[in-house]
Design an enzyme around this catalytic site. Structure first.
Site, PDB file in Angstrom:
ATOM      1  N   LYS A 107      -6.097   5.442   1.500  1.00  0.00           N
ATOM      2  CA  LYS A 107      -6.143   4.567   0.423  1.00  0.00           C
ATOM      3  C   LYS A 107      -6.091   5.018  -1.170  1.00  0.00           C
ATOM      4  O   LYS A 107      -5.629   4.305  -1.969  1.00  0.00           O
ATOM      5  CB  LYS A 107      -7.636   3.544   0.515  1.00  0.00           C
ATOM      6  CG  LYS A 107      -7.415   2.848   1.816  1.00  0.00           C
ATOM      7  CD  LYS A 107      -8.751   2.112   1.837  1.00  0.00           C
ATOM      8  CE  LYS A 107      -9.190   1.352   2.794  1.00  0.00           C
ATOM      9  NZ  LYS A 107     -10.295   0.630   3.026  1.00  0.00           N
ATOM     10  N   LYS A 188      -5.035   0.396  13.257  1.00  0.00           N
ATOM     11  CA  LYS A 188      -5.957  -0.242  13.743  1.00  0.00           C
ATOM     12  C   LYS A 188      -6.118  -1.783  13.018  1.00  0.00           C
ATOM     13  O   LYS A 188      -5.272  -1.781  12.109  1.00  0.00           O
ATOM     14  CB  LYS A 188      -7.279   0.321  13.261  1.00  0.00           C
ATOM     15  CG  LYS A 188      -7.390   0.392  11.897  1.00  0.00           C
ATOM     16  CD  LYS A 188      -9.027   0.681  11.310  1.00  0.00           C
ATOM     17  CE  LYS A 188      -8.745   0.696   9.819  1.00  0.00           C
ATOM     18  NZ  LYS A 188      -9.882   1.459   9.317  1.00  0.00           N
ATOM     19  N   LYS A 191      -9.238  -6.164   7.951  1.00  0.00           N
ATOM     20  CA  LYS A 191      -8.910  -7.012   7.209  1.00  0.00           C
ATOM     21  C   LYS A 191      -7.852  -7.196   6.055  1.00  0.00           C
ATOM     22  O   LYS A 191      -7.423  -8.208   5.547  1.00  0.00           O
ATOM     23  CB  LYS A 191     -10.466  -6.975   6.416  1.00  0.00           C
ATOM     24  CG  LYS A 191     -11.498  -7.061   7.106  1.00  0.00           C
ATOM     25  CD  LYS A 191     -12.784  -7.138   6.043  1.00  0.00           C
ATOM     26  CE  LYS A 191     -14.035  -6.527   6.844  1.00  0.00           C
ATOM     27  NZ  LYS A 191     -14.437  -5.413   6.302  1.00  0.00           N
TER      28      LYS A 191
END
Ligand code: TYM
Length: 322
Positions: A107, A188, A191
């Site tokens: 990220k 995966k 959210k």
């Protein structure tokens, strides 16, 4: 009965992977603490109003799961010891080990505009855990590395300053520790995935849940079999249905083996719909009464502070703060 700590970020809405990989395995044992980690959500760009809403609905979910009875539910930012211990652990953690965290690598690394908080985030997580002297941290597979870092930090601290911290173990479910995206079963479920069809939200209606499962990516062929390498899409659906129904993946695969993907997906959709409906209804009822949520969070805050205060005092003394 081991004491446990775990946390969940109120970033976006809670999805089925959070439920299967983590929340479902949180037990309401006395001495266990479950936390909505709102400070962690500040490590990536956020909207203040959305953060407030998501914090309240995430807290409602933990309370609807019964985690405020027996164990304790609270908000991270309500217990100031988390932020203070995080600073001290920022001075124990090392640049090299934080740079090796795969979540940071995916990220933040290389992004000059990523926040510093995204880099030091695992040390705030270590503080969360270490303040409560717990033995276990029930998490999904993707958080295992952060719990291992927490162990390293605790051991380094203890060997330098004396036996202050309990060294915790990660607890990861054998089936369902990594629920995959419905659109790409090699990634995966998350959210933050912008594709709404990749994830089932715990707030989704029965119809939306069924539709998302019916359009989930499956694999070539027709046979329903558990083979995460060759059939990742089907295997993901089998794991989801198995964890929620209590039936083994083998039994489920045998039942649906030759019936085709359509009948299989209808069966999975039914299991998910039935498992999530009562929870969604409880959350909705709680959300209609925000004062009750705040009242329960206040009880949780007081309990958390009773543990965290003396722990931080011990740390301060050990490191030589007057
Ligand atoms: P977070 O908010 O990303 O996720 C909450 C929990 O859900 C699990 N999870 C999954 N499990 C299986 N399959 C998936 N697709 C999936 N997606 C998410 C996560 O592993 C996690 O257990 N850093 C943590 C929050 C945190 C924390 C802590 C956890 C802060 N302090 C202290 C434990 C202890 C996080 O971002 O989780």
């Amino acid at each position: 009965m081991a004491k446990a700590f775990s946390g969940i970020q109120p970033t976006g809405q809670i999805q089925l992977g959070n439920y299967i990989g983590a929340l479902r395995n949180w037990r309401p044992d006395p001495g266990s603490f479950y936390c909505v980690v709102d400070l962690h959500s500040l490590s990536q760009p956020w909207d203040p109003k959305e953060l407030q809403e998501n914090t309240r609905s995430t807290a409602a979910l933990l309370l609807a799961l019964g985690l405020g009875q027996g164990s304790h539910v609270f908000l991270q930012s309500h217990v100031q010891e988390h932020a203070e211990l995080a600073w001290i652990l920022n001075c124990i953690g090392r640049m090299g080990e934080l740079g090796r965290m795969t979540q940071f690598k995916s990220k933040g690394r290389g992004h000059q505009d990523a926040s510093v908080g995204l880099f030091t985030y695992p040390l705030l997580m270590a503080s969360d855990i270490l303040l409560y002297r717990v033995e276990e941290v029930p998490v999904g597979e993707d958080q295992k590395q952060h719990v291992e870092l927490t162990r390293d930090i605790a051991e380094r601290f203890n060997s330098r300053f004396g036996p202050v911290f309990t060294v915790p173990e990660p607890r990861i479910a054998e089936v369902g520790g990594r629920v995959m995206s419905l659109r790409n079963p090699l990634e995966k479920m998350s959210k933050s995935d912008p594709d709404p069809n990749s994830k089932i939200l715990l707030s989704d209606s029965d119809e939306v849940i069924a539709k998302k499962i019916m359009t989930a990516v499956t694999d070539s062929g027709r046979e329903v079999a558990y083979d995460p390498k060759e059939k990742p899409g089907v295997s993901n659906l089998l794991e989801i249905a198995s964890t929620l129904s209590g039936e083994s993946v083998e039994a489920l695969a045998a039942r649906y083996r030759d019936g085709g993907y359509g009948a299989f997906k209808r069966g999975v959709a039914e299991v998910v719909v039935e498992a999530l409906r009562p929870l969604r209804e409880k959350v909705e009822a709680l959300l209609a009464d925000p004062e009750e949520i705040d009242r329960q969070l206040e009880i949780g805050r007081a309990a958390a502070e009773r543990e965290a205060r003396p722990m931080l005092a011990e740390v301060r003394e050990a490191v030589g703060l007057l």
